[in-house]
Structure formats: structure tokens, C-alpha cells
Scaffold this motif. Structure first.
Motif, PDB file in Angstrom:
ATOM      1  N   SER A  86      48.010  40.837  46.712  1.00 62.34           N
ATOM      2  CA  SER A  86      47.628  40.495  45.345  1.00 62.34           C
ATOM      3  C   SER A  86      47.566  38.983  45.177  1.00 62.34           C
ATOM      4  O   SER A  86      46.688  38.452  44.507  1.00 62.34           O
ATOM      5  CB  SER A  86      48.652  41.090  44.388  1.00 62.34           C
ATOM      6  N   LEU A  88      46.617  36.936  47.174  1.00 61.67           N
ATOM      7  CA  LEU A  88      45.466  36.366  47.891  1.00 61.67           C
ATOM      8  C   LEU A  88      44.169  36.481  47.088  1.00 61.67           C
ATOM      9  O   LEU A  88      43.104  36.128  47.576  1.00 61.67           O
ATOM     10  CB  LEU A  88      45.299  37.053  49.246  1.00 61.67           C
ATOM     11  N   SER A  89      44.291  36.999  45.858  1.00 56.93           N
ATOM     12  CA  SER A  89      43.089  37.069  45.004  1.00 56.93           C
ATOM     13  C   SER A  89      42.582  35.668  44.710  1.00 56.93           C
ATOM     14  O   SER A  89      43.363  34.782  44.374  1.00 56.93           O
ATOM     15  CB  SER A  89      43.437  37.752  43.676  1.00 56.93           C
ATOM     16  N   ASP A  93      36.655  35.913  45.277  1.00 59.48           N
ATOM     17  CA  ASP A  93      36.915  37.194  45.939  1.00 59.48           C
ATOM     18  C   ASP A  93      36.862  37.060  47.458  1.00 59.48           C
ATOM     19  O   ASP A  93      36.063  37.718  48.136  1.00 59.48           O
ATOM     20  CB  ASP A  93      35.912  38.259  45.470  1.00 59.48           C
ATOM     21  N   ASP A  94      37.720  36.215  47.965  1.00 61.74           N
ATOM     22  CA  ASP A  94      37.731  36.029  49.415  1.00 61.74           C
ATOM     23  C   ASP A  94      38.197  37.287  50.131  1.00 61.74           C
ATOM     24  O   ASP A  94      39.048  38.023  49.639  1.00 61.74           O
ATOM     25  CB  ASP A  94      38.656  34.851  49.769  1.00 61.74           C
TER      26      ASP A  94
ATOM     27  N   ARG B 119      33.034  40.033  45.041  1.00 58.94           N
ATOM     28  CA  ARG B 119      32.160  39.366  46.011  1.00 58.94           C
ATOM     29  C   ARG B 119      30.679  39.560  45.698  1.00 58.94           C
ATOM     30  O   ARG B 119      29.843  39.551  46.602  1.00 58.94           O
ATOM     31  CB  ARG B 119      32.429  39.849  47.430  1.00 58.94           C
ATOM     32  N   ALA B 311      44.594  43.393  46.887  1.00 57.85           N
ATOM     33  CA  ALA B 311      45.836  44.163  46.909  1.00 57.85           C
ATOM     34  C   ALA B 311      45.564  45.658  47.036  1.00 57.85           C
ATOM     35  O   ALA B 311      46.439  46.419  47.477  1.00 57.85           O
ATOM     36  CB  ALA B 311      46.638  43.871  45.653  1.00 57.85           C
TER      37      ALA B 311
END
Lengths: 460, 335
Positions: A86, A88-89, A93-94, B119, B311
Motif C-alpha cells: 500500500s 508503494l502507491s 501508479d507505478d 496506469r 496493495a
């Protein structure tokens, strides 16, 4: 020698380059280099900061996964916390990749992600599935009841968000660099004009000087200009010195040439009285004429030199031209009488004028001299002075007048009229008159009168 | 256990080979050329309206709509990404992982809120809360539970009434069921207590919402947990006996998502279809859409929507999944 001063300072000085442009250019290129440096410095720093940000999040994420790993009954369990991914959001949007290895064997995740952290933690950039990723490797050793095992975790994330951030920062850095450059350019122009100020001041102060002012420049100047001003002062000193030398030389030469000529002439006259033979008398007369001619020529040459010098250093003083002309006529009357000519002065009773009396007297004498040369015996030479619109002095005779085609060229040096053969002259007379008129800001006009005779008018 | 898995593998393998579909319909077959192939977990009835309006506007395009389960959508896309142009699924986690793994083609010039897309590839187009659906008859004069906690109490109070008559997703088979279960588990421990209670009542397990609602209407079960409300709502209108409950303690809302396959042979048409789909589902002015529209987050009744973020991949980790499934089996399969 003195006649050259003005022509040296003429406008068409060869110009190699502009100090102002050179200074501005140097400052601007310096500013450009600094702006570029600023841009790259800001950008590099931003890259570093952004990269550190991503690295620290990746490291935190890996740490949280490792922390959640446990060993139970000699079986390692890795329970990835929801927050690990989470966090890493990113706005872009990697993509996220991970791999969990136990002693080198893949437990779960992406098997194309290799573990690099043989020596603890390792952060590096890598190419994965066609995208540049930042990848963090970390491991943790678990001691079971009878063996030790190592859990290795690799976490990778694409760098789209970072690239976007960098784009934004780069744009801002470019704006800052550009703004800095524009400001620096404006400052360069300002600094240049400030730096050039004393030079311009010096220039205008020298330009404003009177023609005779060859005194050294004494106002304080910036240190850098001191050598130039020193050289200028020393040049002016030498010029002043050589000018006064040449003035002395003119006076000396006039004296040295005229006195012996006069002596020779009086001897020749005396001899003429004693010689009876007609052919010898004739020879003596020719000799006297030649001496006269030389004397006159020398006089005019020296006059001309003197006039040129004085014209360059015009000294005006208030004079009455009528007085001046009367005085002149008085002195020239004996010569006129010899030629049976009479000199008549007309015009206003007083013509006040500010000019160089020696020059003006010289000019008018030359005119009268000319008129007496060409005027026929028993005629009058009229000198008219007026101050109506402008001060005008005209001298007219009743001679043959100027030859029409030559009326334009007569004022050039050593040019004599066609009808002047047989009379004494150097051709300098009208040139002197014109130089004097020009020195006073005036002009001369040659004209032939309809009733005969020539008229020369000086307008001042 | 091993036999069980072997059986699943055989069945799945067989299904893949035979390309068996729950449903398969072609639209505008008259149009020439290769049809746009959409693989989807959404029932054809609910989706047909969207395709029909698209082919009406694009008469030269034919569309083949293939329906299968959420897990199968993921497996088939991974196996043959070139075979399909668009993938639609309600399992957000599987969809996101497909995109993360590079199976999607990013679309240009589609404006969609950031929380509803990932994305520029994965686009959400519905908001569908998970619901508890009960048969009112089972609660006769008793109050109908409004939260999981009340549901647990109601089930515990009268095990005789509910034994063998409660149902929920088999999270091992259904991707959407797994998503709902993992999100519930993440939100509260109540989920595990409810699973234990349902396990004690010999809960029936289903692959899909549709079958659960079928059994609710024919009386086989009286309570279904984590049913897709969109499916339920379609039936409840005709079934007064059923009631849809959106649990008040913590709601779970799923967004149906779609993406264009990176190996699509018709990127333009696929892109246009996506735009059509998104536009249709985003406009609130539409009269009566067959699928619930995408609800803006801040409006409505504030149901927590599962976020489209990396996540979601957490519970797809094989270790994590195995662990979760074993806990789930421990709780729910007690015999």
C-alpha cells in the motif's frame, strides 16, 4: 603641423570592437554558464532527493515484509503486510514486483527478479520487463531448532512517478535558470553602462574643450582609466610644446627671410641708380622684381602659415572693423599713391565684430593688395563695410575682373588667374582670405561687376 | 486434499482446452472481419445493453462476448493474451496484477478520476457493494440484522433455522469471493467470527453470485453473505421475500474493471469501446442502466470502495494466499 589636429579627431576613426559589447557579452556568457550550472545542479539535486525518497519507501516496505516473516516449527512463514504494498502507491501508479527467496529458492513472487543483496541491503536500478525499476534487496536469517535459514526479499518498483516529478522539477529548474539568465542579462547591461559611464564622461569633457585647451585632464578618473588619461595628458603636453615651437619658428622665419631680402633690394636699388648702361639697368630691374616677388611670396607663405595656425586657435576679441580698415588704408596709401590709385572706404560708421584682428587685417590687406595689382592707374578701389544683416566687407576694383571659368578655383592654394601673368603673386592671396573667413565661420564670394571690375565680399 | 486439487486441475485443463464458456454471445455478426473479443466475468444479460449501444454506433464492428469466472478470466488472459481484446472482471486484485504484469495496453485521452483507474490501463466502471441477502421468512417477527455483528448473533440464536441454509462464496474458486473475503478480513476480526459461525452451520459454498441468488429464491438457503448487490437487486424486484442488507459496520464496495489487452489486434476499436463503456457508466443521466454506474467517492452513502492500488496484490502472493485459504478452510469447513 598644427593644421593636422582637427583631421586626426575626425569621425571616421577605425573601430575594432566595442568595449561595452565585449563587457556585456562576457557578463552574459558568464550568466548563461551560471544559469546552465544552476539548472543542472537543481536537477541533479532533485534526482538525488527523489531517488532517496523512493529508496527509503522501498526499504521501509522490504523491512516491513521481513519483519512480518516468522519461523514456526522450522517452517518459515512470510505474511506480507497489506501496508507493505500500500505504501508503494504513487500518483503515476507505478508497477510493483517482488520476489521472496529462501536460501536462493523462490518461495513466491516474480522469479525474474534476482536477489542481489548478498551483503545485507542493496539498492540498485535495473531493467525489468522493459521498464527501468528501482530494486531493493534485503535478507534476514532465521535460526530454527536445528538449522539456520535465510529469507531473501527483492522489491522493485518502476520509476514513472519519479520521472514525472523530475519532469516537473526540471521544468521549474529551467524556469528558474531562465529567469536568472534574464535577470543577469538586465544586470549586465546596467553594469556595463555604469562601468562605461566615466569613459563617456571623459570623452564628452574632452570634446567640449576649446581648441586651444591643451591643458592636462585633472578630474579624478577610475583607476583603470588613469594610464589612458596619463598618456592623453602627456600627448597633449607634447602637442602644446611643439605648437608653441612652431609658432616661434614662424616668427623667426618671417624675420630671417624678410630682413635679408629687404637689404638685397635696397642694394639693388642703389646699384640701379649707379648703372648707366641700359641693358644693365634692365637686368637690375628684373632682379628687383624677382626680389619683390620672393619677398611677397615669402610674406604670403608665412602669412598663410600664421593664418592656418591662428585659425586653429582662433582668439576673438571685440574690434571695430571700420577702425581696422581705416588703419590699414592709411598704411597702404603710399603704395597706392605710387600706382596712382586711390583707396576709398564706404559704409557704416562703426562695424563691431568679435574676431581675430590680425587675421582680419591680413585678409583685407590681401584683398586690397590684389585690387591694387589688377586695378588700372587712376582708378579707385572701394572698400565697403556693412553690418546690416551680417557683417560684410567687400573690396572692388575697376580692373579686368576674374576670368569667368576660373572663378570657382581661384581660392585654392597657389592658383593664380590666367590674367595674372606679369604681376607679382604667389597665388596664396585669396586662399588666405578664404581661410580667415572660414575660421570666423564666414565665407567669401567672388563676382565680376557688370560695369567692369572685380568684387570680393567677405561675409562673417 | 491432493486428489481434490488434482481434480480441479483436470477440470480446469479440460475447460481451457475445450474453451468452455459460461456464456458466449455474438453481437452484430453481420459485420465483416474479426470480431472484438471481450472476455468477461459479467453476465451477458447485464452487459448486453452496453455492447448493443456500441454496435449501434459502430455498425461495422462485431463483438464476441465471452463469459467465464473471475479466476478463469485471469488464467485465460495470462495464457493467451492475444486471444482477447478486452478483459472485464470484478476481481480487482487479479485485474490489477494482470496490468502490473504488463498485460494491458495504456489508453490515451481517457479522462477518468485517478482513484478509478490504474496506469491509464485499468478502468473501473461500476461501484458495487457486497451485500447480505436474506429471506425475510427466516426472520419472521424478528428484526432483520443490519450488521455482521447482528448477523452473527441472529445465526447463533437459532442454529436450527440456519443450519445448512447459509451460503457464501467459495473463495478458493471465485476471484471476487476471495477479494471480498480478504478485504473483509483486513477490515475486521468480525469476518473470521462470522466465518466460524457459518462454518458451524454447514455453510454452502458457491462459485458465483448468480447461483447464490438462485438458491435464495428457491429456498435452498435463507441467507447469503457477500453477494454482489447488482445481481441481487435485479432479482429482488421480483422477489418480495428477499431483502438486501448493506452491512452498516463496514461495507465493502467493489469496482468492476476493464482493460485492453496489450496484444490486441484492434487497439483503436478496443479503445473506442473502452471510452464508450466509461462514458456510459460515468454519466448519471442515463435512464436505467443494467449495471450500476461508477459512483463518485465522496457522494452517496460513503461505502468504502476497495482502492485500486498495488496493495491489492498482497493477498495474491502465493504464500499469503495459501495461509489465508488455510485459515478460511479452518473456519468454514469444520466437518
Amino acid at each position: 603641423m598644427a593644421s593636422g589636429i582637427d583631421s586626426i579627431m575626425v569621425d571616421s576613426q577605425a573601430i575594432s570592437s566595442s568595449l561595452r559589447a565585449r563587457l556585456a557579452l562576457t557578463l552574459i556568457s558568464g550568466a548563461a554558464v551560471l544559469a546552465l550550472l544552476l539548472y543542472f545542479a537543481v536537477r541533479n539535486y532533485a534526482v538525488q532527493v527523489a531517488q532517496e525518497g523512493q529508496d527509503s519507501i522501498l526499504t521501509a516496505s522490504v523491512t516491513s515484509i521481513l519483519d512480518a516473516a516468522s519461523i514456526r516449527n522450522d517452517v518459515v512463514e512470510v505474511d506480507i503486510p497489506y501496508a507493505a504494498f500500500s505504501m508503494l502507491s504513487t500518483p503515476a501508479d507505478d508497477r510493483v514486483f517482488y520476489a521472496i527467496y529462501q536460501d536462493g529458492a523462490l518461495l513466491s513472487g516474480y522469479q525474474d527478479l534476482e536477489f542481489y543483496g548478498e551483503t545485507g541491503k542493496a539498492i540498485q536500478s535495473n531493467l525489468l520487463r522493459g521498464a527501468t525499476v528501482r530494486q531493493v534487496s534485503a535478507s534476514r536469517i532465521f535460526i530454527g531448532t536445528d538449522r539456520r535459514t535465510e529469507i531473501q526479499i527483492v522489491l522493485a518498483q518502476t520509476q514513472d512517478a519519479m520521472a514525472e516529478t523530475l519532469d516537473r522539477i526540471s521544468r521549474n529548474a529551467a524556469l528558474i535558470g531562465g529567469g536568472f539568465f534574464v535577470l543577469a542579462v538586465a544586470l549586465s547591461f546596467w553594469a556595463t553602462s555604469v562601468a562605461m559611464g566615466p569613459l563617456n564622461k571623459l570623452t564628452s569633457s574632452i570634446t567640449r574643450r576649446g581648441p586651444q585647451d591643451l591643458s592636462p585632464f585633472k578630474k579624478p578618473v577610475p583607476q583603470e582609466m588613469a594610464p589612458l588619461v596619463n598618456s592623453l595628458n602627456s600627448l597633449m603636453g607634447r602637442l602644446d610644446h611643439s605648437l608653441s615651437q612652431s609658432e616661434d619658428f614662424i616668427a623667426e622665419a618671417a624675420h630671417r627671410v624678410r630682413t635679408p631680402l629687404a637689404t638685397v633690394r635696397s642694394y639693388a636699388e642703389a646699384t640701379l641708380q649707379r648703372v648707366d648702361k641700359e641693358e644693365n639697368r634692365e637686368a637690375m630691374r628684373s632682379m628687383i622684381r624677382a626680389i619683390d616677388e620672393s619677398s611677397r611670396a615669402a610674406g604670403q607663405l608665412l602669412d598663410h602659415a600664421m593664418i592656418t595656425f591662428r585659425a586653429d586657435h582662433l582668439e576673438r576679441q571685440e574690434i571695430d572693423l571700420v577702425d581696422l580698415v581705416q588703419d590699414l588704408v592709411l598704411r597702404m596709401n603710399p603704395i597706392a599713391d605710387m600706382k596712382d590709385l586711390s583707396l576709398v572706404v564706404h559704409g557704416d560708421p562703426v562695424v563691431a565684430y568679435a574676431g581675430d584682428p590680425i587675421l582680419l587685417q591680413n585678409a583685407i590687406r590681401n584683398l586690397i593688395d590684389n585690387a591694387m595689382r589688377y586695378g588700372p592707374p587712376d582708378s579707385t578701389i572701394e572698400i565697403t563695410l556693412t553690418a546690416a544683416l551680417k557683417v560684410q566687407i567687400s573690396v572692388r576694383d575697376h580692373g579686368p575682373g576674374f576670368p569667368d571659368p576660373e572663378i570657382k578655383t581661384l581660392t585654392t592654394r597657389f592658383q593664380r588667374g590666367k590674367n595674372a601673368e606679369g604681376s607679382i603673386g604667389s597665388g596664396l592671396g585669396l586662399t588666405i582670405v578664404q581661410d580667415v573667413a572660414a575660421a570666423h565661420g564666414g565665407e567669401i564670394e567672388l563676382a565680376n561687376l557688370s560695369e567692369g571690375g572685380a568684387c570680393v565680399t567677405i561675409s562673417l | 486434499m491432493r486428489y481434490y486439487f488434482a481434480l480441479i486441475l483436470i477440470v480446469l485443463g479440460h475447460a481451457t482446452l475445450a474453451q468452455e464458456w459460461e456464456d458466449r454471445r455474438s453481437f452484430n455478426e453481420a459485420a465483416e472481419g474479426r470480431p472484438l473479443r471481450i472476455i468477461s466475468s459479467t453476465d451477458t444479460d447485464l452487459f448486453a445493453q452496453i455492447i448493443e449501444t456500441f454496435v449501434a454506433q459502430n455498425p461495422t464492428v462485431s463483438i464476441e462476448y465471452l463469459v467465464t469466472g473471475t479466476t478463469a478470466v485471469d488464467k485465460r488472459m495470462r495464457a493467451r493474451p492475444a486471444a482477447f481484446d478486452i478483459a472485464i472482471s470484478s476481481a480487482m486484485d487479479l485485474q490489477l496484477k494482470l496490468v502490473n504484469d504488463g498485460f494491458a495496453l495504456p489508453l490515451k485521452g481517457v479522462s477518468h478520476p485517478p482513484w478509478a483507474q490504474w496506469r491509464h490501463s485499468l478502468y473501473a466502471f461500476t461501484s458495487e457493494p457486497a451485500a447480505i441477502v436474506v429471506n425475510r421468512s427466516a426472520f419472521a417477527d424478528l428484526p432483520i440484522p443490519q450488521s455482521r455483528q447482528e448477523l452473527i448473533e441472529a445465526l447463533r440464536a437459532r442454529p436450527g433455522v440456519f443450519r445448512g441454509k447459509v451460503g457464501t462464496y467459495d473463495v478458493r474458486a471465485s476471484g471476487l469471493g476471495y477479494l471480498f473475503a480478504t478485504q473483509d478480513a483486513r477490515a475486521s476480526e468480525t469476518f473470521w467470527r462470522l466465518m466460524e459461525v457459518m462454518g458451524a452451520l454447514d455453510a454452502r459454498l458457491y462459485c458465483c453470485s448468480g447461483e447464490m441468488i438462485d438458491d435464495l429464491t428457491n429456498g435452498k438457503i435463507v441467507m447469503a453473505y457477500n453477494v454482489l448487490s447488482s445481481y441481487a437487486a435485479a432479482r429482488v424486484e421480483s422477489q418480495d421475500a428477499l431483502e438486501i442488507i448493506y452491512p452498516s459496520d463496514f461495507p465493502t464496495t467493489m469496482m468492476r474493471t476493464a482493460f485492453v489487452s496489450k496484444d490486441t489486434q484492434a487497439p483503436d476499436i478496443a479503445g473506442n469501446f473502452m471510452r464508450h463503456l466509461i462514458a456510459l457508466q460515468s454519466s448519471s443521466a442515463d435512464g436505467k442502466p443494467s449495471l450500476p454506474a461508477l459512483k463518485l467517492r465522496e457522494t452517496g452513502i460513503g461505502r468504502a470502495t476497495i482502492a485500486l492500488e498495488p496493495a491489492l496484490m498482497t493477498f495474491l502472493d502465493s504464500l499469503k494466499r495459501a495461509r489465508f485459504l488455510s485459515e478460511w478452510e479452518d473456519a468454514l469447513i469444520q466437518n
